[in-house]
Write a protein that holds these residues in place. Sequence first.
Motif, short mmCIF file in Angstrom:
data_model
loop_
_atom_site.label_atom_id
_atom_site.label_comp_id
_atom_site.label_asym_id
_atom_site.label_seq_id
_atom_site.Cartn_x
_atom_site.Cartn_y
_atom_site.Cartn_z
N ASP A 1 14.28 -10.14 46.24
CA ASP A 1 14.73 -11.14 45.27
C ASP A 1 14.64 -10.29 43.96
O ASP A 1 14.58 -8.86 43.97
CB ASP A 1 13.31 -12.02 44.98
CG ASP A 1 12.00 -11.50 44.51
OD1 ASP A 1 12.13 -10.49 44.04
OD2 ASP A 1 10.91 -11.97 45.01
N ASP A 2 15.07 -11.01 42.78
CA ASP A 2 15.36 -10.41 41.62
C ASP A 2 14.21 -9.40 41.06
O ASP A 2 14.59 -8.88 40.14
CB ASP A 2 15.64 -11.50 40.48
CG ASP A 2 16.96 -10.83 39.47
OD1 ASP A 2 17.56 -9.99 39.98
OD2 ASP A 2 16.65 -11.47 38.25
N GLY A 3 12.83 -9.90 41.30
CA GLY A 3 12.07 -8.97 40.93
C GLY A 3 11.48 -7.81 41.64
O GLY A 3 10.63 -7.00 41.59
N GLY A 4 12.42 -7.72 42.56
CA GLY A 4 12.22 -6.30 43.69
C GLY A 4 11.27 -6.54 44.91
O GLY A 4 11.22 -5.73 45.54
N ALA A 5 10.72 -7.75 44.97
CA ALA A 5 9.85 -8.02 46.19
C ALA A 5 10.84 -8.10 47.27
O ALA A 5 11.98 -8.74 47.27
CB ALA A 5 9.28 -9.43 46.10
N HIS A 6 10.14 -7.62 48.38
CA HIS A 6 10.76 -7.41 49.60
C HIS A 6 10.26 -8.43 50.60
O HIS A 6 8.92 -8.50 50.90
CB HIS A 6 10.92 -6.33 50.32
CG HIS A 6 11.69 -5.26 49.84
ND1 HIS A 6 12.24 -4.35 50.51
CD2 HIS A 6 12.13 -5.20 48.52
CE1 HIS A 6 13.10 -3.58 49.65
NE2 HIS A 6 13.02 -4.03 48.46
N ARG A 7 10.93 -9.56 51.17
CA ARG A 7 10.34 -10.39 52.00
C ARG A 7 10.78 -10.33 53.50
O ARG A 7 12.09 -10.20 53.80
CB ARG A 7 10.58 -12.13 51.70
CG ARG A 7 9.90 -13.13 52.67
CD ARG A 7 10.77 -14.55 52.11
NE ARG A 7 9.90 -15.57 52.77
CZ ARG A 7 10.12 -16.85 52.76
NH1 ARG A 7 10.63 -17.22 51.28
NH2 ARG A 7 9.61 -17.68 53.67
N HIS A 8 9.86 -10.07 54.51
CA HIS A 8 10.33 -9.63 55.79
C HIS A 8 10.05 -10.90 56.73
O HIS A 8 9.02 -11.55 56.63
CB HIS A 8 9.00 -8.55 56.22
CG HIS A 8 9.31 -7.22 55.68
ND1 HIS A 8 8.38 -6.27 55.65
CD2 HIS A 8 10.32 -6.82 54.77
CE1 HIS A 8 8.79 -5.18 54.89
NE2 HIS A 8 10.02 -5.73 54.23
N LEU A 9 11.14 -11.10 57.30
CA LEU A 9 11.23 -12.39 58.20
C LEU A 9 11.83 -11.96 59.67
O LEU A 9 12.40 -11.13 59.87
CB LEU A 9 12.18 -13.39 57.77
CG LEU A 9 12.11 -13.92 56.51
CD1 LEU A 9 13.29 -14.72 55.82
CD2 LEU A 9 10.81 -14.79 56.21
N GLY A 10 10.93 -12.69 60.77
CA GLY A 10 11.39 -12.51 61.86
C GLY A 10 11.23 -11.20 62.94
O GLY A 10 11.79 -10.64 63.63
N GLY A 11 10.18 -10.17 62.06
CA GLY A 11 10.04 -9.20 62.90
C GLY A 11 10.92 -7.84 62.30
O GLY A 11 11.22 -7.00 62.89
N ILE A 12 11.34 -8.23 61.32
CA ILE A 12 12.48 -7.25 60.58
C ILE A 12 11.78 -5.69 60.47
O ILE A 12 12.53 -4.68 60.34
CB ILE A 12 12.90 -7.56 59.24
CG1 ILE A 12 14.07 -6.68 58.91
CG2 ILE A 12 11.79 -7.47 58.14
CD1 ILE A 12 15.28 -6.84 59.65
N GLU A 13 10.34 -5.76 60.22
CA GLU A 13 9.58 -4.53 60.17
C GLU A 13 9.81 -3.60 61.35
O GLU A 13 9.75 -2.27 60.86
CB GLU A 13 8.15 -4.59 60.13
CG GLU A 13 7.60 -5.57 58.99
CD GLU A 13 7.61 -7.15 59.39
OE1 GLU A 13 7.20 -8.07 58.57
OE2 GLU A 13 8.25 -7.55 60.37
N ALA A 14 10.20 -4.14 62.45
CA ALA A 14 10.34 -3.02 63.59
C ALA A 14 11.71 -2.40 63.37
O ALA A 14 11.90 -0.97 63.92
CB ALA A 14 10.59 -3.86 64.94
N TYR A 15 12.56 -2.84 62.57
CA TYR A 15 13.92 -2.22 62.20
C TYR A 15 14.01 -1.25 61.00
O TYR A 15 14.99 -0.66 60.81
CB TYR A 15 15.06 -3.13 62.11
CG TYR A 15 15.14 -4.07 63.57
CD1 TYR A 15 16.32 -3.88 64.36
CD2 TYR A 15 14.32 -5.06 63.72
CE1 TYR A 15 16.21 -4.56 65.46
CE2 TYR A 15 14.70 -5.93 64.70
CZ TYR A 15 15.57 -5.86 65.80
OH TYR A 15 15.53 -6.68 66.85
#
Length: 262
Positions: A244-258
């Motif tokens: 988002d515009d504030g720099g926050a990262h939202r992880h969805l669907g297990g993206i952490e593994a990638y």
Amino acid sequence: MARLSPAPDQPSAVAGALGDHDWSQLDVNALGTVARLAVRGGGPVLLIDARQLLDDLDRKWNPTRPGSLVAQLEGSNGSAVPLDDDTFALVEASVAAAEATDGAVGSEGLVLNAVLTRVSVPAGAVLDLDDLARARAADTVAEALVEAGAEGAVVDVGGALRLAGTVGDGRAWVVVVPDPDDPDGPTLAELGLAEGAAVTIDRPTSELVSVTVLAPDAATAVVLAAAADPDAIATSGRPALVIDDGGAHRHLGGIEAYLRQG
């Protein structure tokens, strides 16, 4: 848009590192952007056929190319335009995308004749094919390379990235998500990808800096990314990174593994 490159040594959790050995690469202009073709196995001769296939798609789908089918649709003034099967399928997918995203992505108000494969664009209708055309081109060319004998293929058409076949044991490609406001500055994220597709859409809304979606094919990924609806992406179950515009990262669907660290 995302950039694609061979991975250095530090891998993601789902894929290792990829050196540039055994790969042949070719950059070409197509569909109003630069397309990058890379193939492992089969030799660089496969890239000649892939370039021809991409040029064939450009002749049909590039709206700036005189006489292309998309250019004919844009200038038809409501008259029915006869299309080949691939282009009719592209239009159908675009209409389906609009229905699935409440008009955020895709085409609306078109008149489709599936029997004659003709399409009309009445006054007031929305014809939006560009992003989906690039994604379907990436899917088509990558799959064709593997069918022609490549062990693995990577096709990037203007940020619509598709990997087909096998990249190699313990190897991956890196999808780099740059800052659209500072393309030459530090990257926002890096993803290790060994198969499937990735699409990043920059600044899809005033509140979002970028949306990156992973999916089995680029056509699926581009619709979700361009719609820029985190709730819909979460419902789909596709791995995604929303910044988002504030720099926050939202992880969805297990993206952490990638995600690659460092």
